[in-house]
Motif scaffolding. Structure first.
Motif, PDB file in Angstrom:
ATOM      1  N   LYS A   4     -19.305 -28.170  -7.320  1.00  0.00           N
ATOM      2  CA  LYS A   4     -17.791 -27.801  -6.569  1.00  0.00           C
ATOM      3  C   LYS A   4     -17.017 -28.156  -7.836  1.00  0.00           C
ATOM      4  CE  LYS A   4     -20.508 -27.361  -2.360  1.00  0.00           C
ATOM      5  NZ  LYS A   4     -19.715 -27.153  -1.472  1.00  0.00           N
ATOM      6  N   GLU A  36     -16.189 -29.619   2.972  1.00  0.00           N
ATOM      7  CA  GLU A  36     -15.163 -29.457   1.647  1.00  0.00           C
ATOM      8  C   GLU A  36     -14.235 -30.652   1.809  1.00  0.00           C
ATOM      9  OE1 GLU A  36     -14.795 -27.338  -0.642  1.00  0.00           O
ATOM     10  OE2 GLU A  36     -17.014 -27.532  -0.399  1.00  0.00           O
ATOM     11  N   ALA A  95     -15.470 -22.530   1.040  1.00  0.00           N
ATOM     12  CA  ALA A  95     -15.226 -22.533  -0.657  1.00  0.00           C
ATOM     13  C   ALA A  95     -14.457 -22.066  -1.141  1.00  0.00           C
ATOM     14  CB  ALA A  95     -16.401 -21.535  -0.451  1.00  0.00           C
ATOM     15  N   ILE A 105     -15.613 -19.834  -7.372  1.00  0.00           N
ATOM     16  CA  ILE A 105     -16.987 -20.701  -6.635  1.00  0.00           C
ATOM     17  C   ILE A 105     -18.074 -18.720  -6.676  1.00  0.00           C
ATOM     18  CG2 ILE A 105     -15.430 -21.427  -4.814  1.00  0.00           C
ATOM     19  CD1 ILE A 105     -15.495 -19.089  -3.198  1.00  0.00           C
TER      20      ILE A 105
END
Length: 134
Positions: A4, A36, A95, A105
């Motif tokens: 990520k 996140e 995302a 992403i």
């Protein structure tokens, strides 16, 4: 996506989203958003770089494979459902949060497929526009 990208959030978005998540009965349903928030670098709203996706940002994206472009506005759940909006609770919404221009992403699709999207531009960001009330 296993690797990520690094993300940055405003403290205002962090606090609002954290409070929103605390009010959700099914914590597992929003585990991706919680992840996140936990990995984000948090800065004061005035310090958020203009090319970072924050809540209420209008983002221009491109499909890496076919070049198709789209524009989405990242919104809170109560504002979702209007054309061109994506909820922060949707997989692509969580995302997108905190991404910068040129970061990519994977957008999960039905049938165990996904689309690789790249952030082309943050066309509007409340913090950069001085709209700290949104």
């Amino acid at each position: 996506m296993s690797d990520k990208p690094a993300i940055t959030l405003s403290s205002r978005d962090f606090d609002r989203l954290d409070a929103l998540l605390r009010g959700v009965a099914d914590e597992d349903a929003h585990a991706a958003l919680r992840d996140e928030l936990e990995r984000a670098r948090v800065v004061e709203p005035a310090q958020l770089p203009a090319g970072v996706v924050s809540m209420n940002s209008i983002v221009r994206l491109a499909d890496v494979d076919n070049g198709e472009e789209m524009t989405l506005t990242l919104v809170y759940p109560r504002e979702a459902g209007k054309p061109g909006t994506v909820s922060i609770f949707a997989p692509v919404g969580s995302a997108l949060l905190g991404l910068s221009v040129d970061q990519q992403i994977d957008w999960p699709l039905p049938g165990n497929r996904s689309r690789r999207l790249r952030v082309l531009a943050v066309e509007y960001q409340p913090e950069a526009a001085g709209d700290f009330h949104l």
